[in-house]
Design a protein around this motif. Sequence first.
Motif, PDB file in Angstrom:
ATOM      1  N   SER A  67      15.357  -5.719  26.825  1.00 53.13           N
ATOM      2  CA  SER A  67      15.171  -6.359  25.525  1.00 53.13           C
ATOM      3  C   SER A  67      15.322  -7.881  25.584  1.00 53.13           C
ATOM      4  O   SER A  67      15.476  -8.520  24.547  1.00 53.13           O
ATOM      5  CB  SER A  67      16.141  -5.748  24.521  1.00 53.13           C
ATOM      6  N   THR A  69      17.587 -10.182  27.009  1.00 49.27           N
ATOM      7  CA  THR A  69      18.835 -10.946  26.906  1.00 49.27           C
ATOM      8  C   THR A  69      18.811 -12.167  27.833  1.00 49.27           C
ATOM      9  O   THR A  69      19.153 -13.282  27.422  1.00 49.27           O
ATOM     10  CB  THR A  69      20.045 -10.040  27.271  1.00 49.27           C
ATOM     11  N   ASP A  85       8.913  -5.953  32.538  1.00 49.89           N
ATOM     12  CA  ASP A  85       9.466  -4.622  32.264  1.00 49.89           C
ATOM     13  C   ASP A  85       8.310  -3.651  32.138  1.00 49.89           C
ATOM     14  O   ASP A  85       7.253  -3.967  31.593  1.00 49.89           O
ATOM     15  CB  ASP A  85      10.337  -4.578  31.012  1.00 49.89           C
TER      16      ASP A  85
HETATM   17  C1  LIG Z   1      19.449  -1.932  32.435  1.00 47.67           C
HETATM   18  S1  LIG Z   1      17.882  -2.116  31.665  1.00 47.67           S
HETATM   19  C2  LIG Z   1      17.777  -3.856  31.405  1.00 47.67           C
HETATM   20  C3  LIG Z   1      18.434  -4.252  30.090  1.00 47.67           C
HETATM   21  C4  LIG Z   1      18.296  -5.739  29.801  1.00 47.67           C
HETATM   22  N1  LIG Z   1      19.070  -6.553  30.706  1.00 47.67           N
HETATM   23  C5  LIG Z   1      18.701  -6.027  28.359  1.00 47.67           C
HETATM   24  O1  LIG Z   1      19.629  -6.821  28.148  1.00 47.67           O
HETATM   25  O2  LIG Z   1      18.101  -5.435  27.451  1.00 47.67           O
HETATM   26  C6  LIG Z   1      16.763  -1.825  32.980  1.00 47.67           C
HETATM   27  C7  LIG Z   1      15.283  -1.977  32.622  1.00 47.67           C
HETATM   28  O3  LIG Z   1      14.493  -1.744  33.794  1.00 47.67           O
HETATM   29  C8  LIG Z   1      13.231  -1.271  33.343  1.00 47.67           C
HETATM   30  N2  LIG Z   1      12.471  -0.695  34.458  1.00 47.67           N
HETATM   31  C9  LIG Z   1      12.597   0.539  35.030  1.00 47.67           C
HETATM   32  N3  LIG Z   1      11.695   0.682  35.997  1.00 47.67           N
HETATM   33  C10 LIG Z   1      10.988  -0.474  36.082  1.00 47.67           C
HETATM   34  C11 LIG Z   1       9.925  -0.932  36.919  1.00 47.67           C
HETATM   35  N4  LIG Z   1       9.380  -0.144  37.836  1.00 47.67           N
HETATM   36  N5  LIG Z   1       9.463  -2.195  36.724  1.00 47.67           N
HETATM   37  C12 LIG Z   1       9.991  -2.989  35.753  1.00 47.67           C
HETATM   38  N6  LIG Z   1      10.972  -2.595  34.920  1.00 47.67           N
HETATM   39  C13 LIG Z   1      11.474  -1.363  35.089  1.00 47.67           C
HETATM   40  C14 LIG Z   1      13.593  -0.288  32.230  1.00 47.67           C
HETATM   41  O4  LIG Z   1      12.475  -0.078  31.377  1.00 47.67           O
HETATM   42  C15 LIG Z   1      14.744  -1.032  31.554  1.00 47.67           C
HETATM   43  O5  LIG Z   1      14.277  -1.774  30.462  1.00 47.67           O
END
Ligand SMILES: C[S@@+](CC[C@H](N)C(=O)[O-])C[C@H]1O[C@@H](n2cnc3c(N)ncnc32)[C@H](O)[C@@H]1O
Length: 425
Positions: A67, A69, A85
Amino acid sequence: MDAGSKGRSLKVQPGNFRDRLGALPADDLTHGLFPYPARLLRHIPRYFLTMERSLAPSAVIDPFCGSGTVLVEAALQGLKALGIDQNPMAALISRVKTTPLPPGSLEAAGRSVIEAANKANSARATAQSLAPWYSPEHLADLSYIRDSVQDVADFEIKRGLELAFALTARSASQTDRRIPVPVRANHVQGQRSEVASIFEEFLRQVLFVSNKVDRLPKNWPQPQVLNADARSSDPWKTLIGQGSVVLLSSPPYGAAQKYVRSTSLESAWLGFIDDRGPIGIEQGSIGREHIRAQHRAPNLSSLDGLLVADELRDLRNRSATRADIYDHYYLDMMKVFQNAAALDNMDEVVLVAGTNVVAGTLMETHEHLSEMISSLGFRLVEVFQDEIRGRTLLTRRKGDAQPARAEYVHRFVRQDAATSTIFVK
Ligand SMILES: C[S@@+](CC[C@H](N)C(=O)[O-])C[C@H]1O[C@@H](n2cnc3c(N)ncnc32)[C@H](O)[C@@H]1O
Protein backbone atom coordinates in the motif's frame (compact mmCIF):
# COMPACT_ATOMS: atom_id res chain seq x y z
CA MET A 1 21.84 -11.67 20.52
CA ASP A 2 23.79 -12.23 17.34
CA ALA A 3 22.57 -12.15 13.78
CA GLY A 4 24.22 -13.17 10.60
CA SER A 5 25.15 -16.43 9.07
CA LYS A 6 28.14 -18.20 7.55
CA GLY A 7 30.60 -16.89 10.08
CA ARG A 8 29.31 -13.34 9.93
CA SER A 9 28.14 -12.08 13.23
CA LEU A 10 26.65 -8.73 14.11
CA LYS A 11 25.06 -7.47 17.30
CA VAL A 12 21.33 -7.02 16.94
CA GLN A 13 20.32 -3.56 18.08
CA PRO A 14 17.31 -4.06 20.32
CA GLY A 15 14.43 -1.67 20.78
CA ASN A 16 11.73 -0.43 18.49
CA PHE A 17 11.43 2.21 15.85
CA ARG A 18 8.59 4.02 17.60
CA ASP A 19 10.96 4.84 20.45
CA ARG A 20 13.83 5.69 18.12
CA LEU A 21 11.80 8.29 16.26
CA GLY A 22 9.06 9.33 18.64
CA ALA A 23 5.43 9.74 17.70
CA LEU A 24 4.48 9.75 14.03
CA PRO A 25 0.71 9.69 13.44
CA ALA A 26 -0.31 6.50 11.64
CA ASP A 27 -2.88 8.33 9.52
CA ASP A 28 -0.79 11.36 8.55
CA LEU A 29 -1.09 12.49 4.89
CA THR A 30 -2.28 9.48 2.90
CA HIS A 31 -0.97 6.88 5.36
CA GLY A 32 -3.87 4.77 6.66
CA LEU A 33 -5.95 5.29 3.51
CA PHE A 34 -6.67 1.59 3.08
CA PRO A 35 -6.40 -1.31 5.57
CA TYR A 36 -3.91 -3.30 3.46
CA PRO A 37 -2.55 -6.39 5.28
CA ALA A 38 0.97 -6.40 6.78
CA ARG A 39 1.56 -2.69 6.27
CA LEU A 40 4.98 -1.48 7.27
CA LEU A 41 5.38 0.75 10.28
CA ARG A 42 6.08 4.14 8.71
CA HIS A 43 8.79 4.81 11.29
CA ILE A 44 11.04 2.24 9.60
CA PRO A 45 11.37 3.94 6.18
CA ARG A 46 11.44 7.32 7.91
CA TYR A 47 14.41 6.22 10.02
CA PHE A 48 16.44 4.82 7.13
CA LEU A 49 15.59 7.61 4.70
CA THR A 50 16.59 10.36 7.08
CA MET A 51 19.69 8.81 8.66
CA GLU A 52 22.95 10.65 8.15
CA ARG A 53 25.06 9.51 5.21
CA SER A 54 28.00 11.10 3.47
CA LEU A 55 26.47 10.28 0.12
CA ALA A 56 22.72 10.50 0.13
CA PRO A 57 20.73 8.10 -2.08
CA SER A 58 18.85 9.71 -4.91
CA ALA A 59 16.21 7.05 -5.46
CA VAL A 60 14.39 4.38 -3.50
CA ILE A 61 12.85 1.15 -4.75
CA ASP A 62 10.32 -0.97 -2.96
CA PRO A 63 9.81 -4.11 -5.10
CA PHE A 64 6.97 -5.22 -2.78
CA CYS A 65 5.39 -1.82 -2.25
CA GLY A 66 1.96 -3.05 -1.07
CA SER A 67 0.00 0.00 0.00
CA GLY A 68 2.92 2.36 -0.58
CA THR A 69 4.22 3.17 2.92
CA VAL A 70 7.82 3.39 1.70
CA LEU A 71 6.83 5.43 -1.36
CA VAL A 72 4.99 8.08 0.67
CA GLU A 73 7.93 8.38 3.07
CA ALA A 74 10.45 8.57 0.20
CA ALA A 75 8.54 11.31 -1.60
CA LEU A 76 8.26 13.23 1.68
CA GLN A 77 12.05 13.27 1.81
CA GLY A 78 12.20 14.57 -1.76
CA LEU A 79 13.51 11.25 -3.11
CA LYS A 80 12.53 9.66 -6.39
CA ALA A 81 10.81 6.34 -5.75
CA LEU A 82 9.72 3.27 -7.66
CA GLY A 83 7.20 0.81 -6.26
CA ILE A 84 6.44 -2.59 -7.76
CA ASP A 85 3.62 -4.84 -6.67
CA GLN A 86 2.03 -7.76 -8.37
CA ASN A 87 -1.37 -7.28 -6.69
CA PRO A 88 -3.40 -4.76 -8.77
CA MET A 89 -5.20 -3.53 -5.62
CA ALA A 90 -1.82 -2.71 -4.04
CA ALA A 91 -0.78 -0.79 -7.15
CA LEU A 92 -4.06 1.15 -7.10
CA ILE A 93 -3.70 2.05 -3.41
CA SER A 94 -0.04 3.08 -3.86
CA ARG A 95 -0.87 5.24 -6.86
CA VAL A 96 -3.73 7.04 -5.14
CA LYS A 97 -1.63 7.57 -2.02
CA THR A 98 1.17 9.21 -3.96
CA THR A 99 -0.65 11.25 -6.63
CA PRO A 100 -1.46 14.85 -5.69
CA LEU A 101 -4.68 16.13 -7.32
CA PRO A 102 -6.06 19.67 -7.66
CA PRO A 103 -7.78 20.38 -4.31
CA GLY A 104 -11.49 19.67 -4.40
CA SER A 105 -11.33 17.84 -7.75
CA LEU A 106 -11.93 14.37 -6.34
CA GLU A 107 -14.91 15.50 -4.29
CA ALA A 108 -16.46 17.28 -7.30
CA ALA A 109 -15.96 14.21 -9.50
CA GLY A 110 -17.39 11.96 -6.76
CA ARG A 111 -20.54 14.07 -6.56
CA SER A 112 -20.96 13.91 -10.36
CA VAL A 113 -20.56 10.12 -10.22
CA ILE A 114 -23.34 9.90 -7.62
CA GLU A 115 -25.60 12.07 -9.77
CA ALA A 116 -25.01 9.91 -12.86
CA ALA A 117 -25.42 6.67 -10.86
CA ASN A 118 -28.71 7.95 -9.42
CA LYS A 119 -30.11 8.38 -12.91
CA ALA A 120 -28.95 4.95 -14.15
CA ASN A 121 -31.57 2.24 -14.63
CA SER A 122 -29.41 -0.58 -15.92
CA ALA A 123 -25.95 -1.81 -14.99
CA ARG A 124 -23.12 -3.69 -16.66
CA ALA A 125 -22.49 -7.28 -15.64
CA THR A 126 -21.02 -7.91 -12.20
CA ALA A 127 -18.96 -10.97 -11.23
CA GLN A 128 -21.32 -13.65 -9.92
CA SER A 129 -18.95 -14.33 -7.04
CA LEU A 130 -19.99 -10.98 -5.52
CA ALA A 131 -23.68 -11.76 -5.10
CA PRO A 132 -23.46 -13.75 -1.83
CA TRP A 133 -21.72 -10.87 -0.06
CA TYR A 134 -24.38 -8.18 -0.53
CA SER A 135 -28.10 -7.60 -0.29
CA PRO A 136 -29.73 -7.34 -3.77
CA GLU A 137 -30.32 -3.59 -3.26
CA HIS A 138 -26.73 -2.92 -2.27
CA LEU A 139 -25.47 -5.04 -5.15
CA ALA A 140 -27.51 -3.01 -7.65
CA ASP A 141 -26.49 0.38 -6.20
CA LEU A 142 -22.83 -0.63 -6.10
CA SER A 143 -23.07 -1.67 -9.77
CA TYR A 144 -24.49 1.73 -10.77
CA ILE A 145 -21.72 3.56 -8.94
CA ARG A 146 -18.99 1.27 -10.26
CA ASP A 147 -20.21 1.87 -13.85
CA SER A 148 -20.31 5.58 -13.39
CA VAL A 149 -16.79 5.61 -11.83
CA GLN A 150 -15.52 3.63 -14.80
CA ASP A 151 -16.86 6.27 -17.18
CA VAL A 152 -14.69 9.01 -15.60
CA ALA A 153 -12.22 10.22 -18.23
CA ASP A 154 -9.35 11.62 -16.12
CA PHE A 155 -7.39 8.52 -15.10
CA GLU A 156 -5.88 10.00 -11.93
CA ILE A 157 -9.27 11.16 -10.64
CA LYS A 158 -10.76 7.84 -11.71
CA ARG A 159 -8.23 5.96 -9.59
CA GLY A 160 -9.10 8.05 -6.52
CA LEU A 161 -12.79 7.25 -7.09
CA GLU A 162 -12.03 3.57 -7.64
CA LEU A 163 -10.37 3.50 -4.26
CA ALA A 164 -13.33 5.28 -2.61
CA PHE A 165 -15.56 2.73 -4.36
CA ALA A 166 -13.38 -0.17 -3.12
CA LEU A 167 -13.71 1.15 0.43
CA THR A 168 -17.49 1.37 -0.04
CA ALA A 169 -17.72 -2.18 -1.40
CA ARG A 170 -15.62 -3.33 1.54
CA SER A 171 -17.67 -1.65 4.23
CA ALA A 172 -21.01 -2.74 2.69
CA SER A 173 -20.07 -6.43 2.38
CA GLN A 174 -21.59 -8.98 4.74
CA THR A 175 -18.21 -10.21 5.88
CA ASP A 176 -16.94 -10.82 9.36
CA ARG A 177 -15.07 -7.66 10.32
CA ARG A 178 -12.75 -9.59 12.64
CA ILE A 179 -11.23 -11.72 9.88
CA PRO A 180 -8.99 -10.16 7.18
CA VAL A 181 -10.13 -12.38 4.30
CA PRO A 182 -13.83 -12.48 3.31
CA VAL A 183 -15.67 -14.87 5.64
CA ARG A 184 -19.43 -14.78 6.04
CA ALA A 185 -20.59 -12.80 9.04
CA ASN A 186 -22.90 -14.34 11.59
CA HIS A 187 -25.94 -12.30 12.32
CA VAL A 188 -24.39 -10.79 15.40
CA GLN A 189 -24.31 -7.06 15.82
CA GLY A 190 -20.97 -5.42 15.15
CA GLN A 191 -19.72 -8.27 12.98
CA ARG A 192 -21.56 -7.37 9.80
CA SER A 193 -22.12 -4.37 7.60
CA GLU A 194 -24.38 -1.68 8.99
CA VAL A 195 -24.31 0.41 5.79
CA ALA A 196 -27.84 1.73 5.11
CA SER A 197 -27.31 3.64 1.87
CA ILE A 198 -24.60 2.81 -0.68
CA PHE A 199 -24.83 6.31 -2.15
CA GLU A 200 -24.26 7.95 1.25
CA GLU A 201 -21.46 5.54 2.06
CA PHE A 202 -19.74 6.23 -1.27
CA LEU A 203 -19.93 9.99 -0.64
CA ARG A 204 -18.45 9.43 2.84
CA GLN A 205 -15.56 7.44 1.35
CA VAL A 206 -14.99 10.01 -1.42
CA LEU A 207 -14.71 12.73 1.23
CA PHE A 208 -12.34 10.56 3.27
CA VAL A 209 -10.06 9.88 0.29
CA SER A 210 -10.17 13.44 -1.07
CA ASN A 211 -9.48 14.90 2.35
CA LYS A 212 -6.29 12.91 2.57
CA VAL A 213 -5.19 13.28 -1.05
CA ASP A 214 -5.82 17.06 -0.92
CA ARG A 215 -3.17 17.25 1.81
CA LEU A 216 -0.37 15.82 -0.35
CA PRO A 217 2.35 18.38 -1.11
CA LYS A 218 1.83 19.55 -4.70
CA ASN A 219 5.51 19.74 -5.52
CA TRP A 220 6.75 16.41 -4.33
CA PRO A 221 8.52 13.96 -6.63
CA GLN A 222 5.64 11.69 -7.56
CA PRO A 223 6.71 8.05 -7.17
CA GLN A 224 6.26 5.66 -10.05
CA VAL A 225 4.20 2.56 -9.36
CA LEU A 226 4.31 -0.55 -11.54
CA ASN A 227 1.81 -3.37 -11.28
CA ALA A 228 4.38 -6.03 -12.12
CA ASP A 229 6.20 -9.11 -10.91
CA ALA A 230 9.43 -8.23 -9.08
CA ARG A 231 10.94 -11.56 -10.24
CA SER A 232 11.01 -10.20 -13.77
CA SER A 233 13.99 -7.97 -14.59
CA ASP A 234 11.92 -5.56 -16.73
CA PRO A 235 10.42 -3.31 -14.03
CA TRP A 236 13.86 -2.84 -12.48
CA LYS A 237 15.17 -1.25 -15.69
CA THR A 238 13.22 1.89 -14.75
CA LEU A 239 16.02 2.57 -12.23
CA ILE A 240 18.92 2.55 -14.67
CA GLY A 241 20.72 5.89 -14.51
CA GLN A 242 18.85 7.13 -11.42
CA GLY A 243 21.94 7.76 -9.27
CA SER A 244 22.58 5.86 -6.07
CA VAL A 245 19.58 3.62 -5.29
CA VAL A 246 18.42 2.15 -1.98
CA LEU A 247 16.15 -0.90 -1.89
CA LEU A 248 13.86 -0.61 1.13
CA SER A 249 11.19 -3.27 1.45
CA SER A 250 9.21 -5.71 3.56
CA PRO A 251 8.90 -8.85 1.41
CA PRO A 252 5.91 -11.20 1.46
CA TYR A 253 5.88 -14.06 3.95
CA GLY A 254 6.67 -17.59 2.84
CA ALA A 255 3.21 -19.08 3.25
CA ALA A 256 0.82 -16.19 2.84
CA GLN A 257 -1.63 -15.22 0.17
CA LYS A 258 -3.67 -12.92 2.29
CA TYR A 259 -2.66 -9.82 0.32
CA VAL A 260 -4.65 -11.01 -2.67
CA ARG A 261 -7.46 -12.75 -0.82
CA SER A 262 -8.06 -9.94 1.65
CA THR A 263 -8.78 -7.63 -1.27
CA SER A 264 -10.61 -10.16 -3.47
CA LEU A 265 -14.06 -8.52 -3.26
CA GLU A 266 -12.68 -5.10 -4.21
CA SER A 267 -10.64 -6.72 -7.01
CA ALA A 268 -13.72 -8.49 -8.38
CA TRP A 269 -15.69 -5.21 -8.40
CA LEU A 270 -12.94 -3.37 -10.21
CA GLY A 271 -12.44 -6.13 -12.78
CA PHE A 272 -8.96 -7.15 -11.58
CA ILE A 273 -10.20 -10.71 -11.12
CA ASP A 274 -13.04 -12.64 -12.73
CA ASP A 275 -15.34 -15.42 -11.58
CA ARG A 276 -12.46 -17.86 -11.31
CA GLY A 277 -11.38 -15.85 -8.27
CA PRO A 278 -7.93 -14.58 -7.42
CA ILE A 279 -6.12 -17.69 -8.70
CA GLY A 280 -4.43 -15.88 -11.60
CA ILE A 281 -2.95 -13.19 -9.34
CA GLU A 282 -2.07 -15.72 -6.66
CA GLN A 283 -0.04 -17.77 -9.12
CA GLY A 284 2.29 -14.84 -9.73
CA SER A 285 2.63 -14.01 -6.10
CA ILE A 286 5.61 -14.92 -3.93
CA GLY A 287 4.60 -16.95 -0.89
CA ARG A 288 1.75 -19.42 -1.06
CA GLU A 289 -0.40 -21.53 1.21
CA HIS A 290 -1.00 -24.34 -1.28
CA ILE A 291 1.03 -25.75 -4.09
CA ARG A 292 -0.07 -27.66 -7.17
CA ALA A 293 1.65 -30.90 -8.11
CA GLN A 294 3.02 -29.47 -11.38
CA HIS A 295 4.84 -26.74 -9.44
CA ARG A 296 6.82 -29.13 -7.27
CA ALA A 297 10.48 -30.13 -7.30
CA PRO A 298 12.14 -26.92 -8.42
CA ASN A 299 15.86 -26.76 -9.13
CA LEU A 300 17.54 -25.29 -6.04
CA SER A 301 20.95 -24.64 -7.58
CA SER A 302 20.75 -20.86 -7.07
CA LEU A 303 20.75 -21.56 -3.30
CA ASP A 304 23.73 -23.94 -3.40
CA GLY A 305 26.17 -23.42 -0.56
CA LEU A 306 23.75 -21.37 1.53
CA LEU A 307 22.44 -22.46 4.93
CA VAL A 308 18.90 -22.14 3.65
CA ALA A 309 19.53 -25.10 1.32
CA ASP A 310 20.29 -27.27 4.40
CA GLU A 311 17.21 -25.98 6.18
CA LEU A 312 15.07 -26.80 3.14
CA ARG A 313 16.48 -30.34 3.08
CA ASP A 314 15.64 -30.77 6.78
CA LEU A 315 12.19 -29.39 6.19
CA ARG A 316 11.58 -31.92 3.39
CA ASN A 317 12.07 -34.72 5.94
CA ARG A 318 9.29 -33.25 8.08
CA SER A 319 6.82 -32.07 5.43
CA ALA A 320 7.19 -32.42 1.67
CA THR A 321 4.38 -29.93 1.00
CA ARG A 322 5.88 -27.25 3.25
CA ALA A 323 9.27 -27.90 1.66
CA ASP A 324 7.76 -27.37 -1.81
CA ILE A 325 6.25 -24.08 -0.68
CA TYR A 326 9.47 -22.81 0.91
CA ASP A 327 11.69 -24.04 -1.95
CA HIS A 328 9.68 -21.79 -4.24
CA TYR A 329 9.66 -18.93 -1.75
CA TYR A 330 13.44 -18.76 -1.41
CA LEU A 331 14.03 -19.31 -5.13
CA ASP A 332 11.60 -16.50 -5.93
CA MET A 333 13.24 -14.18 -3.41
CA MET A 334 16.64 -15.04 -4.90
CA LYS A 335 15.38 -13.93 -8.34
CA VAL A 336 14.27 -10.62 -6.87
CA PHE A 337 17.61 -10.08 -5.14
CA GLN A 338 19.47 -11.00 -8.33
CA ASN A 339 17.50 -8.30 -10.16
CA ALA A 340 18.57 -5.82 -7.48
CA ALA A 341 22.21 -6.89 -7.61
CA ALA A 342 22.23 -6.64 -11.41
CA LEU A 343 21.81 -2.87 -11.16
CA ASP A 344 25.19 -1.16 -10.86
CA ASN A 345 23.72 1.75 -8.94
CA MET A 346 22.00 -0.39 -6.27
CA ASP A 347 24.23 0.66 -3.38
CA GLU A 348 22.20 -0.19 -0.31
CA VAL A 349 19.52 -2.64 0.80
CA VAL A 350 17.26 -2.33 3.84
CA LEU A 351 15.11 -5.37 4.41
CA VAL A 352 12.36 -5.86 6.98
CA ALA A 353 11.64 -9.52 7.64
CA GLY A 354 10.73 -11.84 10.46
CA THR A 355 10.51 -15.40 11.56
CA ASN A 356 7.97 -18.08 10.66
CA VAL A 357 6.85 -21.31 12.24
CA VAL A 358 7.05 -24.00 9.57
CA ALA A 359 5.95 -27.57 10.28
CA GLY A 360 6.30 -26.91 14.01
CA THR A 361 9.76 -25.38 13.84
CA LEU A 362 10.89 -21.78 13.95
CA MET A 363 12.42 -20.65 10.68
CA GLU A 364 14.65 -17.56 10.81
CA THR A 365 13.48 -16.26 7.45
CA HIS A 366 15.19 -12.88 7.97
CA GLU A 367 18.56 -14.59 8.40
CA HIS A 368 18.13 -16.67 5.28
CA LEU A 369 17.17 -13.65 3.22
CA SER A 370 20.13 -11.80 4.72
CA GLU A 371 22.53 -14.56 3.74
CA MET A 372 21.13 -14.57 0.21
CA ILE A 373 21.68 -10.83 -0.20
CA SER A 374 25.19 -11.13 1.23
CA SER A 375 25.99 -13.87 -1.29
CA LEU A 376 25.26 -11.37 -4.07
CA GLY A 377 27.94 -8.89 -3.05
CA PHE A 378 26.31 -6.86 -0.29
CA ARG A 379 27.86 -6.44 3.16
CA LEU A 380 25.62 -6.56 6.21
CA VAL A 381 26.32 -3.41 8.26
CA GLU A 382 23.63 -3.40 10.91
CA VAL A 383 20.68 -5.38 12.23
CA PHE A 384 17.86 -3.94 14.29
CA GLN A 385 15.16 -5.77 16.11
CA ASP A 386 11.75 -4.21 16.12
CA GLU A 387 9.79 -5.30 19.14
CA ILE A 388 6.35 -5.89 17.80
CA ARG A 389 3.78 -4.26 20.01
CA GLY A 390 5.52 -5.28 23.17
CA ARG A 391 5.36 -9.02 22.58
CA THR A 392 8.34 -11.08 23.62
CA LEU A 393 10.28 -13.29 21.27
CA LEU A 394 10.25 -17.04 21.38
CA THR A 395 13.74 -18.38 21.56
CA ARG A 396 13.28 -22.13 21.52
CA ARG A 397 13.42 -23.70 18.09
CA LYS A 398 10.96 -26.52 18.59
CA GLY A 399 7.72 -26.81 20.42
CA ASP A 400 4.01 -26.43 20.14
CA ALA A 401 3.77 -22.82 21.17
CA GLN A 402 3.33 -20.25 18.44
CA PRO A 403 6.09 -17.69 18.74
CA ALA A 404 5.30 -14.03 19.02
CA ARG A 405 6.03 -12.32 15.73
CA ALA A 406 9.53 -10.87 15.65
CA GLU A 407 10.72 -8.48 13.02
CA TYR A 408 14.26 -7.55 12.08
CA VAL A 409 15.67 -4.86 9.87
CA HIS A 410 18.90 -5.73 8.07
CA ARG A 411 20.92 -3.03 6.33
CA PHE A 412 23.52 -3.85 3.69
CA VAL A 413 25.82 -1.85 1.49
CA ARG A 414 27.25 -2.93 -1.81
CA GLN A 415 30.71 -4.43 -1.26
CA ASP A 416 32.25 -2.65 -4.21
CA ALA A 417 30.26 0.60 -3.98
CA ALA A 418 32.33 3.74 -3.57
CA THR A 419 29.87 4.59 -0.82
CA SER A 420 30.26 1.39 1.19
CA THR A 421 32.68 2.73 3.75
CA ILE A 422 30.79 5.94 4.38
CA PHE A 423 27.30 4.65 5.05
CA VAL A 424 27.74 5.14 8.75
CA LYS A 425 25.15 6.58 11.04
C1 LIG B 1 4.45 -7.41 3.31
S1 LIG B 1 3.57 -6.83 1.90
C2 LIG B 1 4.21 -5.20 1.69
C3 LIG B 1 3.44 -4.20 2.54
C4 LIG B 1 3.92 -2.77 2.33
N1 LIG B 1 5.24 -2.55 2.85
C5 LIG B 1 2.93 -1.79 2.96
O1 LIG B 1 3.35 -1.02 3.84
O2 LIG B 1 1.75 -1.83 2.60
C6 LIG B 1 4.30 -7.73 0.59
C7 LIG B 1 3.78 -7.39 -0.80
O3 LIG B 1 4.48 -8.18 -1.77
C8 LIG B 1 3.61 -8.33 -2.88
N2 LIG B 1 4.10 -9.39 -3.78
C9 LIG B 1 3.98 -10.74 -3.65
N3 LIG B 1 4.54 -11.34 -4.70
C10 LIG B 1 5.05 -10.38 -5.51
C11 LIG B 1 5.76 -10.40 -6.74
N4 LIG B 1 6.03 -11.53 -7.38
N5 LIG B 1 6.14 -9.20 -7.27
C12 LIG B 1 5.83 -8.03 -6.65
N6 LIG B 1 5.14 -7.96 -5.50
C13 LIG B 1 4.76 -9.12 -4.93
C14 LIG B 1 2.25 -8.62 -2.23
O4 LIG B 1 1.20 -8.34 -3.15
C15 LIG B 1 2.29 -7.65 -1.05
O5 LIG B 1 1.66 -6.45 -1.37
